[in-house]
Design a protein around this motif. Structure first.
Motif, mmCIF file in Angstrom:
data_model
loop_
_atom_site.group_PDB
_atom_site.id
_atom_site.type_symbol
_atom_site.label_atom_id
_atom_site.label_comp_id
_atom_site.label_asym_id
_atom_site.label_seq_id
_atom_site.Cartn_x
_atom_site.Cartn_y
_atom_site.Cartn_z
ATOM 1 N N GLU A 184 0.895 -1.054 -0.123
ATOM 2 C CA GLU A 184 -0.067 -0.210 -0.202
ATOM 3 C C GLU A 184 0.688 1.311 0.003
ATOM 4 O O GLU A 184 0.478 2.228 0.659
ATOM 5 N N ILE A 187 -1.446 4.180 -0.845
ATOM 6 C CA ILE A 187 -2.878 4.147 -0.135
ATOM 7 C C ILE A 187 -3.387 5.408 -0.003
ATOM 8 O O ILE A 187 -4.718 5.526 -0.043
ATOM 9 N N SER A 193 -7.670 1.329 2.542
ATOM 10 C CA SER A 193 -6.746 0.278 2.864
ATOM 11 C C SER A 193 -7.582 -1.166 3.322
ATOM 12 O O SER A 193 -8.671 -1.071 3.627
ATOM 13 N N ARG A 208 3.625 -0.408 3.928
ATOM 14 C CA ARG A 208 3.469 1.104 3.827
ATOM 15 C C ARG A 208 4.922 1.828 3.629
ATOM 16 O O ARG A 208 5.943 1.440 3.850
#
Length: 354
Positions: A184, A187, A193, A208
């Motif tokens: 992500e 994201i 998410s 992330r």
């Protein structure tokens, strides 16, 4: 010397990146907005009161607390690395034996393939369906038939920008035997998410980064979210001091001030929408929807567009032609005046005015 090199490394092309010297740089999906000056000053004050002769916190408790506040994931479900790159390397080190299978969709993030190659794994890249729709059934089949150790879902995807639906992500999680890595990195630009899925699916790991939406590509800070068992396994292969104290301090400041920093997202989304609307009017471009901070399109004139932009001191990302696709272009959203300049040059090329 060649006889000393591991065989799977001999043919690997080094991923070297030269420092770009261009007026406008939109080839790496970075934010065009620098970290706010008032927060840089706060960072300077923090560093002036930090003992740099000591090693940094090996398990970064202050940073993990800030990530936990931002994501809602408890601290025991978080580990940090030098960008997503290091985390992907750690995942391969912890889970992949030579000859194991890794599955991803294609095209996607190049580091999945590089780290799989370094791990001496067999990487199955499942091509997109026509119009760059991810082949969910193909991913499931490849993972199940080959008992894949890892399966990557890049959402939103780099470089195409497409989105996996939540239903498709859940379908994959429910069907495959693999550790599923939901990347992500972009994201914040999309907003939906899959972190909440961690409670139900213990073989899910979410990656992330602070490099994109937070505008901190220069400090190299990524993090992974998962159940405590997976995170404990990753700690076994993590270097003891993999994040320096400067990165940790600045990352904490960023996360504690996320509301102020992420205000730029609305500007970048609006710029992306405007650029998409303009590009849709140009002949000869096949444009794809994007949930990230960049735009991806295919064109028989991709090389001409790339060269025209280079001549104007603008660096974008150019992907070469393949047997099944024409050349393609990806450029991340810059500031409004930068985006307008890029669109003007593309217009010149497609209308043969360059």
């Amino acid at each position: 010397m060649e006889s000393l090199i591991r065989k799977n490394i001999q043919q690997l092309i080094a991923y070297k990146v030269d420092a770009p010297q261009f007026e406008i740089v939109v080839n790496a999906n970075e934010s065009p907005y620098d970290f706010p000056m008032q927060l840089k000053r706060k960072f300077c004050d923090e560093i002036c009161n930090t003992d740099l002769n000591r090693y940094p916190e090996a398990c970064f408790p202050e940073l993990i607390a800030a990530i936990s506040d931002y994501t809602g994931v408890p601290g025991e479900g978080i580990i940090c690395g030098s960008g997503s790159d290091e985390l992907i390397a750690m995942i391969n080190q912890a889970f992949v034996d030579p000859g194991d299978v890794v599955v991803s969709h294609s095209p996607s993030f190049a580091m999945y393939d590089i780290w799989a190659t370094i791990a001496n794994a067999r990487h199955i890249m499942v091509p997109d369906l026509p119009s760059h729709i991810p082949d969910v059934e193909g991913l499931i089949a490849a993972a199940c038939e080959n008992q894949a150790k890892l399966l990557y879902i890049c959402n939103p995807n780099n470089p195409t920008g497409y989105i996996f639906s939540r239903a498709d992500i859940v379908k994959i999680l429910a069907a495959v035997p693999s550790l599923v890595i939901l990347d992500e990195a972009y994201i914040e630009f999309f907003g939906e998410s899959g972190v909440d899925l961690l409670e139900k699916y213990p073989r899910l790991l979410v990656l992330r980064t602070l490099s994109k939406a937070f505008g901190l590509a220069g400090i190299r800070c990524g993090y992974a979210l998962g159940n405590s068992e997976i995170i404990d396994i990753l700690y076994k292969v993590k270097g003891p001091y993999n994040l320096n104290v400067l990165t940790q301090k600045l990352a904490v400041i960023a996360l504690k001030n996320c509301d102020a920093i992420l205000r730029n997202l609305e500007i970048l989304r609006a710029e992306r929408q405007n650029a998409m609307q303009v590009l849709e009017t140009f002949p000869g471009l096949t444009l794809y929807p994007s949930g990230a901070n960049f735009i991806y399109f295919e064109s028989d004139r991709a090389e001409a567009i790339y060269q025209a932009l280079l001549k104007r001191n603008i660096l974008i990302k150019r992907f070469a032609e393949t047997d099944v696709t024409p050349g393609s272009i990806r450029f991340s959203m810059g500031k409004p005046q930068e985006n307008q300049k890029i669109l003007d040059i593309i217009r010149e090329v497609v209308y043969n005015e360059a």
